[in-house]
Design an enzyme around this catalytic site. Sequence first.
Site, mmCIF file in Angstrom:
data_model
loop_
_atom_site.group_PDB
_atom_site.id
_atom_site.type_symbol
_atom_site.label_atom_id
_atom_site.label_comp_id
_atom_site.label_asym_id
_atom_site.label_seq_id
_atom_site.Cartn_x
_atom_site.Cartn_y
_atom_site.Cartn_z
ATOM 1 N N GLY A 180 -5.769 -4.337 6.719
ATOM 2 C CA GLY A 180 -6.877 -3.425 6.965
ATOM 3 C C GLY A 180 -7.833 -3.868 8.055
ATOM 4 O O GLY A 180 -8.343 -3.039 8.824
ATOM 5 N N THR A 230 0.870 -1.187 0.000
ATOM 6 C CA THR A 230 0.000 0.000 0.000
ATOM 7 C C THR A 230 0.902 1.231 0.000
ATOM 8 O O THR A 230 1.981 1.215 0.590
ATOM 9 C CB THR A 230 -0.865 -0.015 1.288
ATOM 10 O OG1 THR A 230 -1.804 -1.070 1.184
ATOM 11 C CG2 THR A 230 -1.593 1.306 1.514
ATOM 12 N N ARG A 249 -14.486 -6.503 -1.112
ATOM 13 C CA ARG A 249 -13.863 -6.169 0.188
ATOM 14 C C ARG A 249 -13.187 -4.796 0.100
ATOM 15 O O ARG A 249 -12.474 -4.494 -0.855
ATOM 16 C CB ARG A 249 -12.845 -7.240 0.545
ATOM 17 C CG ARG A 249 -12.052 -6.985 1.843
ATOM 18 C CD ARG A 249 -10.727 -6.318 1.586
ATOM 19 N NE ARG A 249 -9.900 -6.240 2.783
ATOM 20 C CZ ARG A 249 -8.784 -5.526 2.881
ATOM 21 N NH1 ARG A 249 -8.361 -4.821 1.854
ATOM 22 N NH2 ARG A 249 -8.093 -5.523 3.979
ATOM 23 N N GLY A 261 -10.709 -2.234 2.410
ATOM 24 C CA GLY A 261 -9.862 -2.228 3.604
ATOM 25 C C GLY A 261 -9.839 -0.875 4.287
ATOM 26 O O GLY A 261 -10.707 -0.024 4.094
ATOM 27 N N ASP A 262 -8.806 -0.693 5.082
ATOM 28 C CA ASP A 262 -8.668 0.535 5.877
ATOM 29 C C ASP A 262 -8.278 1.753 5.052
ATOM 30 O O ASP A 262 -8.585 2.887 5.416
ATOM 31 C CB ASP A 262 -7.577 0.340 6.929
ATOM 32 C CG ASP A 262 -6.223 0.096 6.255
ATOM 33 O OD1 ASP A 262 -6.092 -0.927 5.552
ATOM 34 O OD2 ASP A 262 -5.322 0.939 6.393
ATOM 35 N N GLY A 268 -0.738 -1.695 6.285
ATOM 36 C CA GLY A 268 -0.826 -2.925 7.077
ATOM 37 C C GLY A 268 -2.113 -3.644 6.719
ATOM 38 O O GLY A 268 -2.770 -3.313 5.732
HETATM 39 N N1 GLY Z 1 -3.990 -1.713 4.116
HETATM 40 C C1 GLY Z 1 -4.479 -2.182 2.909
HETATM 41 C C2 GLY Z 1 -5.629 -3.067 3.022
HETATM 42 O O1 GLY Z 1 -5.735 -3.843 3.971
HETATM 43 O O2 GLY Z 1 -6.448 -3.033 2.153
#
Ligand code: GLY
Length: 299
Positions: free
Chosen positions: A222, A168, A196, A198-199, A220
């Site tokens: 997410g 990322t 999906r 993520g964060d 990291g």
């Molecule tokens: N940090 C990236 C994700 O988990 O999508």
Amino acid sequence: MSKLALAVHGGAWEIPAEAAAACRAGVGRALARGWEVLERGGAAVEACEQAVLVLEDDPMFDAGVGSHLNRDGCVQLDAILMDGRTLKAGAVAAVERLRNPIHVARLVLERSEHMLLVGPGAEQFAVEMGVSLCNPSELVIAREVERWYQEKHKASAGPPLRARSAGTVGAVALDAAGNLAAATSTGGTGCKYPGRVGDSCLIGCGCYADNRAGAVSATGYGEHIMKVVLAKTVSDLVGAGAEPQAAAEKALATLGERTEGMGGLIVIDKSGRVGAAFTTPNMACAFRTSDSSEAVVRL
Ligand code: GLY
């Protein structure tokens, strides 16, 4: 005139030795692009967008071209850009036909009343803003097809597949007007379930910027990062007076204690102090401030 500061990262993960030089070069190029913007008096949001564009175009990283494939073998991208002056963010999620999702995130930030657009709606918005859609196959590279086959094989033959996040990307900046901004862009985890998110593109989780505190980009897994709202946690610590480096380390310690997750962070506070920390084996990052004529590249 405020001090200038810029930091970029290319993800916190176990970077193999053979990829290290390319990752170092990639974050160095991204820093140089963003720094040019700040030096000519450009805005922090522009510097972050430009730095992340370089990283999305670099197939070494899990963002834009070269991203991990999801369970069905498709790239689905998430990105966010946040303006610390207004607290407005622009984000897109689960997009498949945007070569540079960070650019569309900026359009959402500046030209939409909304903060987060997903999937076909985000792509429709991009088209309405004059952005050409790409063929999804343009985002797929041979390395990721190979990785996808290996992960699929592992999933069926061994213990359940644990999704990973590798590479990322993100940027944080303080401009001459004293405005902070942050950006994060990702292809997400390998073999993730279609749809999906993520964060990375979630305000406060993978990214946060507040002129009264700091600008943060996280990397990291997410599903761990979301639990502790990692980027906002760091911003709040900085806003309460913590040094950026100490705040980054404390928040990652909390991530580890509460979720057993690992990750990395870059942060710049409103005074232009930089922090960069990770609990994974490596993180590629680079930063520069107007206190120094030299950029620092770390891996
Ligand atoms: N940090 C990236 C994700 O988990 O999508």
